[in-house]
Each structure stands twice: as structure tokens, then as C-alpha cells.
Scaffold this motif. Sequence first.
Motif, short mmCIF file in Angstrom:
data_model
loop_
_atom_site.label_atom_id
_atom_site.label_comp_id
_atom_site.label_asym_id
_atom_site.label_seq_id
_atom_site.Cartn_x
_atom_site.Cartn_y
_atom_site.Cartn_z
N ALA A 1 4.83 -11.84 7.28
CA ALA A 1 4.91 -10.38 7.36
C ALA A 1 5.99 -9.85 6.42
N ALA A 2 7.09 -10.59 6.29
CA ALA A 2 8.15 -10.19 5.35
C ALA A 2 7.63 -10.21 3.92
N ALA A 3 6.77 -11.17 3.60
CA ALA A 3 6.20 -11.24 2.26
C ALA A 3 5.34 -10.02 1.96
N VAL A 4 4.57 -9.56 2.96
CA VAL A 4 3.76 -8.35 2.79
C VAL A 4 4.66 -7.15 2.53
N CYS A 5 5.74 -7.04 3.31
CA CYS A 5 6.69 -5.93 3.11
C CYS A 5 7.34 -6.00 1.74
N TYR A 6 7.72 -7.23 1.32
CA TYR A 6 8.38 -7.35 0.03
C TYR A 6 7.43 -7.03 -1.11
N ALA A 7 6.16 -7.45 -0.98
CA ALA A 7 5.18 -7.13 -2.01
C ALA A 7 5.01 -5.62 -2.13
N SER A 8 4.98 -4.93 -1.00
CA SER A 8 4.87 -3.47 -1.01
C SER A 8 6.10 -2.85 -1.68
N PHE A 9 7.28 -3.39 -1.36
CA PHE A 9 8.52 -2.93 -1.98
C PHE A 9 8.49 -3.11 -3.50
N ALA A 10 8.01 -4.28 -3.96
CA ALA A 10 7.98 -4.56 -5.39
C ALA A 10 7.00 -3.65 -6.13
N VAL A 11 5.82 -3.42 -5.53
CA VAL A 11 4.84 -2.55 -6.15
C VAL A 11 5.39 -1.13 -6.28
N LEU A 12 6.05 -0.65 -5.22
CA LEU A 12 6.62 0.70 -5.27
C LEU A 12 7.78 0.77 -6.26
N THR A 13 8.54 -0.33 -6.38
CA THR A 13 9.62 -0.36 -7.36
C THR A 13 9.06 -0.22 -8.77
N ARG A 14 7.94 -0.92 -9.02
CA ARG A 14 7.31 -0.84 -10.32
C ARG A 14 6.75 0.56 -10.57
N ARG A 15 6.18 1.14 -9.50
CA ARG A 15 5.64 2.50 -9.64
C ARG A 15 6.75 3.51 -9.88
N LEU A 16 7.89 3.27 -9.26
CA LEU A 16 9.04 4.16 -9.46
C LEU A 16 9.48 4.13 -10.91
N GLY A 17 9.37 2.93 -11.52
CA GLY A 17 9.67 2.78 -12.95
C GLY A 17 11.03 3.27 -13.31
N SER A 18 11.10 4.08 -14.35
CA SER A 18 12.39 4.58 -14.85
C SER A 18 12.68 6.00 -14.38
N ARG A 19 11.95 6.45 -13.34
CA ARG A 19 12.18 7.82 -12.87
C ARG A 19 13.57 7.99 -12.30
N ASP A 20 14.09 6.95 -11.67
CA ASP A 20 15.45 7.00 -11.12
C ASP A 20 16.24 5.83 -11.68
N PRO A 21 17.55 6.01 -11.90
CA PRO A 21 18.38 4.90 -12.37
C PRO A 21 18.59 3.86 -11.27
N VAL A 22 19.04 2.68 -11.66
CA VAL A 22 19.24 1.58 -10.72
C VAL A 22 20.19 1.95 -9.58
N PRO A 23 21.35 2.60 -9.84
CA PRO A 23 22.25 2.94 -8.73
C PRO A 23 21.59 3.81 -7.66
N THR A 24 20.69 4.70 -8.06
CA THR A 24 20.01 5.56 -7.10
C THR A 24 19.13 4.74 -6.17
N SER A 25 18.36 3.80 -6.74
CA SER A 25 17.51 2.94 -5.92
C SER A 25 18.35 2.07 -4.99
N LEU A 26 19.46 1.56 -5.49
CA LEU A 26 20.34 0.72 -4.67
C LEU A 26 20.90 1.49 -3.48
N ILE A 27 21.38 2.69 -3.74
CA ILE A 27 22.08 3.41 -2.68
C ILE A 27 21.10 3.94 -1.62
N TYR A 28 19.89 4.32 -2.02
CA TYR A 28 18.92 4.78 -1.03
C TYR A 28 18.47 3.63 -0.13
#
Length: 313
Positions: free
Chosen positions: A166-193
Amino acid sequence: MPSLSLSRSLSRSLSPTAQGILTMLLGLVFYTLMDAMAKHLGERYASLQVVWARYAVQTALLMVLFAPRLGQVLRTRAPGLQAARSVFQFGATALFFGALPFVGLAEATAIMDVNPVLITLGAALVLGERLGPRRIVGIALALTGALIVIRPGSGVFTPAALMPLAAAVCYASFAVLTRRLGSRDPVPTSLIYAGLFGTLASTALLPAVWQPVAAADLPGFVIVGLLGAAGQLCLIRAFTMAEAGALAPFGYTGLILAAVWSWLFWDRLPDVQTFVGMVVIAGAGLYVWHRETRADRRAGMTGAKAPPPRPDP
């Protein structure tokens, strides 16, 4: 300083893909050490308490680092994506840490490492990437490898073994959304949220499981948070530096690292059946990567448009 100049010179001499691979490998070292420390602490404390430390330390560290420009860092162009991404990352962490008191580190990591092929499936469903027969074969093989490790119906199987899946499913969803987020937000913003959501969610649940922390264990709780922050920073940077197809095969380095930490810290190595499952899972990911890179090369030679970048594991 000579060392800083050497580092900058090395960065300039490496391609973005090579830098992304090295950054990802460093992130996996941090993450697998964090998992080992979480397993150690989970033998005496509730897993949710360890999850809280992982996010609370990261959030406190980020608040201090970005205090002069915190308002700027908190500005996001994609609040919905940031929220969903944070939920899935928290789910992956909570489920994986929750399994560690009951499942060996190497075994849990092996099951968790079906995520690269799940990312391939998620990219097809969410990002509109093509899902051909070879990708379907890779997904089926990875899930078969996970079943070999989990062994449903055998005396080895426990319900806790489903938690890394189940953690792998969650992580895959996280990775896909990270890729979709792309360069819209800088790395510090993603980290802090991600840190803020994880801290708030775990703090709300913490009173139900809280146990006083022994003084000798306090450094361990801090180390979990520091390793988690460093690992996440490295992986987010890797996402932005190289395509998923180049990074995917190196994600299985985590299997090797988890086995090494299990041997060093618990004198435990995977049994033969677990090892076979690990090989099947890694082989599935390598198969998908190999076929995809060949397709990309053929597309480049014929002048056809290559498929969009895939999210990394």
C-alpha cells in the motif's frame, strides 16, 4: 575554497542526467538509513510517533532555514497538487514505518520497490502516457515478485506485509504528482508543504499513541527527521535534473542498501524466496526501462517525437 571549486568543476563536467543519477543514489542512502533508524525506534515506540519525528524535525529545520523568506517559499502556483502530493507522501511514510516492526527491512523495501512499475501505470492513467503490452508485462512481473516476497497463504505471510505494498501505491501517486507539478513550484516549496502536512496530520493523532522518549533515544528521533529531509531534497532535485527512464534502474539500489543495513544492524539477510522475489521485482523494472530507452532511441533516430518523461521511482 579548493573543495568547493572542485565540486563546481565536477558538476559542470557531468551531464544533467549523470548529476540526477548521483543525486538519486545519495537520496537513497539517506532514505534507507532513515528506514533502518525508524525500524530500530519502532521496536520500542509506536510507529506514528516515529512518523511524527520524521516530519516535525524536517518542518522545524525548513522553518529555520527559510525564515527570512518564508512568505515567498509558501507561495505556490498549484495548491491542489501540493496538497494531494503531501497526502500521498504522508501515507507512504506512515504505512511503511508501520510495517517495519513486523516485517524485515530488506523484505519491506523489496515490496515497496514495486513502485517504479506502478509509476509507469500511474503515468499512463494520470499523465496520458501510453500503456503498451511491454509496460503491462513489467507491471505484472513486479506484482508477481511482490507476491513471492509476501507469500500469501503461507505461514510467513502476515497482514502487515500488505502495508509496504500500500505504501508503494501511495509513493507512486506521490511521484506522478511530483512529475506533474514539474517546475511550477521550487524545491523548497514542495519540501515545506510536505513537511507541514505530515507534521499536522501526525500531531493530531499523536496523543493516542504517545510514549515518553528516553534521553538515549532522542538523537535517533532527530536523525530520522534529518535523514528524511536530506533524502527528500535529493530525490526532488533528481526529479528535476533527469528523466525517469534514466533514473528508474538505479532506484533498485535501495534493495541492496536495505539488505546491507539489515545485515550490519540486525545480522539478518533475506532468505532464498525473498531474494528471488527481489530479483523478479528489480528485473521487471529493468525490463521496462530497457524497452523504453530502446523505443526512445528509435524515436530519436527516425525523428519521431519521443514519449514524455516518466516519473522516477
